[in-house]
Write an enzyme that holds these catalytic residues in place. Sequence first.
Site, PDB file in Angstrom:
ATOM      1  N   SER A 192      11.410   1.927  -3.009  1.00 51.12           N
ATOM      2  CA  SER A 192      10.137   1.506  -3.606  1.00 51.12           C
ATOM      3  C   SER A 192      10.342   0.807  -4.938  1.00 51.12           C
ATOM      4  O   SER A 192      11.367   0.988  -5.607  1.00 51.12           O
ATOM      5  CB  SER A 192       9.222   2.720  -3.810  1.00 51.12           C
ATOM      6  OG  SER A 192       8.842   3.276  -2.579  1.00 51.12           O
ATOM      7  N   THR A 225       5.258   8.473  -4.243  1.00 48.34           N
ATOM      8  CA  THR A 225       4.854   9.190  -3.031  1.00 48.34           C
ATOM      9  C   THR A 225       3.865   8.419  -2.165  1.00 48.34           C
ATOM     10  O   THR A 225       3.647   8.789  -1.016  1.00 48.34           O
ATOM     11  CB  THR A 225       4.219  10.539  -3.406  1.00 48.34           C
ATOM     12  OG1 THR A 225       3.084  10.310  -4.259  1.00 48.34           O
ATOM     13  CG2 THR A 225       5.214  11.419  -4.153  1.00 48.34           C
ATOM     14  N   GLY A 277     -12.439  -3.590  -6.481  1.00 50.34           N
ATOM     15  CA  GLY A 277     -11.931  -2.831  -5.343  1.00 50.34           C
ATOM     16  C   GLY A 277     -12.176  -1.352  -5.573  1.00 50.34           C
ATOM     17  O   GLY A 277     -12.501  -0.927  -6.695  1.00 50.34           O
ATOM     18  N   ILE A 307      -6.712   1.404  -6.862  1.00 54.13           N
ATOM     19  CA  ILE A 307      -7.709   1.307  -7.926  1.00 54.13           C
ATOM     20  C   ILE A 307      -8.108   2.697  -8.420  1.00 54.13           C
ATOM     21  O   ILE A 307      -8.300   2.917  -9.621  1.00 54.13           O
ATOM     22  CB  ILE A 307      -8.963   0.536  -7.433  1.00 54.13           C
ATOM     23  CG1 ILE A 307      -8.623  -0.956  -7.264  1.00 54.13           C
ATOM     24  CG2 ILE A 307     -10.128   0.706  -8.396  1.00 54.13           C
ATOM     25  CD1 ILE A 307      -8.295  -1.682  -8.555  1.00 54.13           C
ATOM     26  N   CYS A 322       1.594  -3.573  -0.174  1.00 54.27           N
ATOM     27  CA  CYS A 322       1.729  -4.618  -1.204  1.00 54.27           C
ATOM     28  C   CYS A 322       3.172  -5.070  -1.346  1.00 54.27           C
ATOM     29  O   CYS A 322       3.435  -6.229  -1.678  1.00 54.27           O
ATOM     30  CB  CYS A 322       1.243  -4.085  -2.548  1.00 54.27           C
ATOM     31  SG  CYS A 322      -0.526  -3.764  -2.615  1.00 54.27           S
TER      32      CYS A 322
END
Length: 424
Positions: A111, A117, A191, A196, A54
């Site tokens: 990130s 993680t 999803g 999710i 993403c």
Amino acid sequence: MSLDVLTFGLNHHSAPVSVRERVSMSGELIRPALDGLRSAFGGSLKEATILSTCNRTEIYCAASPEIAEHVPRWLADFNTLETGILKPHLYQYNKDQAVRHAFRVASGLDSMVLGETQILGQMKTAVRAASDAGAMGTLLNQLFQKTFSVAKEVRTQTAIGSESVSMAAAAVRLAQRVFGDISATKVLFIGAGEMIELCSAHFAAQKPKSMVVANRTLERAESLACKFDGSTMKLADLPNRLAEFDIVVSCTASSLPILGLGMVQKASKARRHQPMVMVDLAVPRDIESEVGQLNDIYLYTVDDLGRYVQQGNDSRQAAVVQAEAIIDGRVQNFMHWMQSRAVVPVIRDLNEGANQISAAELDRARKMLAKGEDPEAVLEQFARSLTQKFLHAPMVALNRSQGAEREQLIGCLPKLFPYQKNEH
């Protein structure tokens, strides 16, 4: 041909979600992309791995440095984009900077959620996909094995992941901003993937009134729903049932939006304009961006959640400094390994050349012995001839050199031939 580690990519730091979603590659696209990449650059690109999540799409490769200027165009062409749209958001790292970037990504330092993680598992999946496609070789295998080792070391020896606010936790907190206590709300998850599943666990802890999973594969939806005593629904039922839900969290691999402006407008009208929180964690996005302009809809994208979680990063800066120090040391180790590896062909050629000289002189000595010549004289000639052959090339180079080149050779020869006279 000399190969370097090269990295090309864009991420949440360099590009907005509107650009990232246009180069995001689903699992089924990775193999064709790897094949296309190697086909486009031939022998100039020996190994490659593509990491697409993403928050980032990155190409790691073992390649000749001259391909660097052509990779942006290839990436744009593969995704049917104009290079001018993509290029301002792309970054490139070479050699030690590429190695450092891989280590930082795997350790969660690059990130959106500092110290998370999930990226490590995504990187391991990318490596497996490249290996299955036959795109991995010695250099990238060594790089990623070291990368995973460094990530483990960083997480073990620092507090980089402590008290981190995950994207899933951020989704809950943003919903609480609108509804306060969300125990009276109805939550829909679209999803059934890892993100999710993480979100459902965080929302379930708040004990909402109901939780429903809608997914393309009903079996996966049922598997997830049973974990929090929820129910399932078909994706085809979304237009008719969307108005039932106060909170919608979506993260699918769809290449096109699942929830369009018209569908959400209709649902908002049916709800008599009661507020609805919509969290879109997908890239490409599942919810049309225009939905965010509706008065009663609170739409949050993955970038919105990223800005929220950044607020909690300041308290972990000491851990970041410690982690960066670990990474710097491991980068030096890896670059030393690469440099040592570059010498291997030279050493192999030296050995082969020396063995050929030895074999030729040994063959000559055996023929002389077969003719009955004195063994002592044969041995003396063998040793003298072997020495002359070994020293011939460096002596010629020294005699032909001049000026600075001669000075350099004079300085190198004692290191290459560290022989001393016997002192009596």
